[in-house]
Design a protein around this motif. Structure first.
Motif, mmCIF file in Angstrom:
data_model
loop_
_atom_site.group_PDB
_atom_site.id
_atom_site.type_symbol
_atom_site.label_atom_id
_atom_site.label_comp_id
_atom_site.label_asym_id
_atom_site.label_seq_id
_atom_site.Cartn_x
_atom_site.Cartn_y
_atom_site.Cartn_z
ATOM 1 N N ARG A 10 4.002 5.266 -3.115
ATOM 2 C CA ARG A 10 4.466 6.734 -2.777
ATOM 3 C C ARG A 10 4.371 5.908 -1.198
ATOM 4 N NH1 ARG A 10 -0.554 8.823 -0.800
ATOM 5 N NH2 ARG A 10 -1.770 8.039 -0.434
ATOM 6 N N LYS A 11 5.139 7.639 -0.683
ATOM 7 C CA LYS A 11 5.202 6.963 1.001
ATOM 8 C C LYS A 11 4.330 8.259 1.340
ATOM 9 C CE LYS A 11 8.186 10.013 4.122
ATOM 10 N NZ LYS A 11 9.565 11.239 3.714
ATOM 11 N N SER A 12 3.261 7.375 2.511
ATOM 12 C CA SER A 12 2.651 8.056 3.327
ATOM 13 C C SER A 12 2.818 9.139 3.814
ATOM 14 C CB SER A 12 2.417 7.073 4.593
ATOM 15 O OG SER A 12 1.323 7.995 5.715
ATOM 16 N N THR A 13 1.876 10.432 3.570
ATOM 17 C CA THR A 13 1.800 11.538 4.154
ATOM 18 C C THR A 13 2.576 11.871 6.092
ATOM 19 O OG1 THR A 13 -0.271 12.514 3.813
ATOM 20 C CG2 THR A 13 1.175 12.799 2.251
ATOM 21 N N ARG A 14 2.005 10.471 6.588
ATOM 22 C CA ARG A 14 2.758 10.334 7.839
ATOM 23 C C ARG A 14 3.506 9.989 8.301
ATOM 24 N NH1 ARG A 14 -1.888 12.233 10.725
ATOM 25 N NH2 ARG A 14 -4.021 11.622 10.113
ATOM 26 N N GLU A 24 5.203 3.121 2.481
ATOM 27 C CA GLU A 24 4.469 3.172 1.465
ATOM 28 C C GLU A 24 2.836 2.349 0.892
ATOM 29 O OE1 GLU A 24 8.813 3.818 -0.629
ATOM 30 O OE2 GLU A 24 8.215 2.219 -0.531
ATOM 31 N N VAL A 25 2.572 3.609 0.006
ATOM 32 C CA VAL A 25 1.212 2.523 -0.380
ATOM 33 C C VAL A 25 1.200 2.484 -1.283
ATOM 34 C CG1 VAL A 25 0.098 3.276 2.185
ATOM 35 C CG2 VAL A 25 -0.006 4.796 0.037
ATOM 36 N N ALA A 26 0.707 1.806 -2.300
ATOM 37 C CA ALA A 26 0.591 2.045 -3.711
ATOM 38 C C ALA A 26 -0.794 1.771 -4.301
ATOM 39 C CB ALA A 26 0.925 0.749 -4.847
ATOM 40 N N THR A 27 -1.665 2.862 -4.387
ATOM 41 C CA THR A 27 -3.102 3.322 -5.073
ATOM 42 C C THR A 27 -3.777 2.722 -6.415
ATOM 43 O OG1 THR A 27 -3.421 5.628 -4.444
ATOM 44 C CG2 THR A 27 -3.803 3.970 -2.664
ATOM 45 N N LEU A 32 -7.928 -2.677 -4.868
ATOM 46 C CA LEU A 32 -6.788 -2.554 -4.091
ATOM 47 C C LEU A 32 -6.136 -1.655 -3.809
ATOM 48 C CD1 LEU A 32 -5.291 -5.726 -2.997
ATOM 49 C CD2 LEU A 32 -3.325 -5.332 -4.666
ATOM 50 N N VAL A 33 -5.719 -1.999 -2.019
ATOM 51 C CA VAL A 33 -4.095 -0.860 -1.948
ATOM 52 C C VAL A 33 -3.971 -1.820 -1.294
ATOM 53 C CG1 VAL A 33 -4.361 0.846 -0.070
ATOM 54 C CG2 VAL A 33 -6.689 1.104 -1.184
ATOM 55 N N ALA A 34 -1.849 -1.526 -1.297
ATOM 56 C CA ALA A 34 -1.143 -2.585 -0.973
ATOM 57 C C ALA A 34 -0.332 -1.853 -0.018
ATOM 58 C CB ALA A 34 -0.146 -2.542 -2.215
#
Length: 63
Positions: A10-14, A24-27, A32-34
């Motif tokens: 997902r696209k970062s809100t920042r 983009e982050v995958a939580t 793990l967070v990518a």
């Protein structure tokens, strides 16, 4: 190497609306967070354990 199969990005809100220069982050991966550059989806990925990611997010919220 970390297995990122099943990562939901997902696209970062920042990131804002800045013409595609997004993070983009995958939580959704256990423990793990990518993080990746949305312009280079097949490029390098940074990975963090959940505790380190939480500390990073908390530290940057004050910035």
């Amino acid at each position: 190497m970390t297995d990122l199969t099943g990562a939901v990005w997902r696209k970062s809100t920042r990131s804002g609306d800045n013409g595609g220069a997004c993070v983009e982050v995958a939580t959704n991966l256990p423990g793990l967070v990518a993080v990746r550059d949305s312009k280079d989806r097949h490029g390098p990925v940074l990975t963090f354990n959940s505790d380190n990611w939480s500390a990073f997010v908390t530290a940057t919220k004050g910035s």
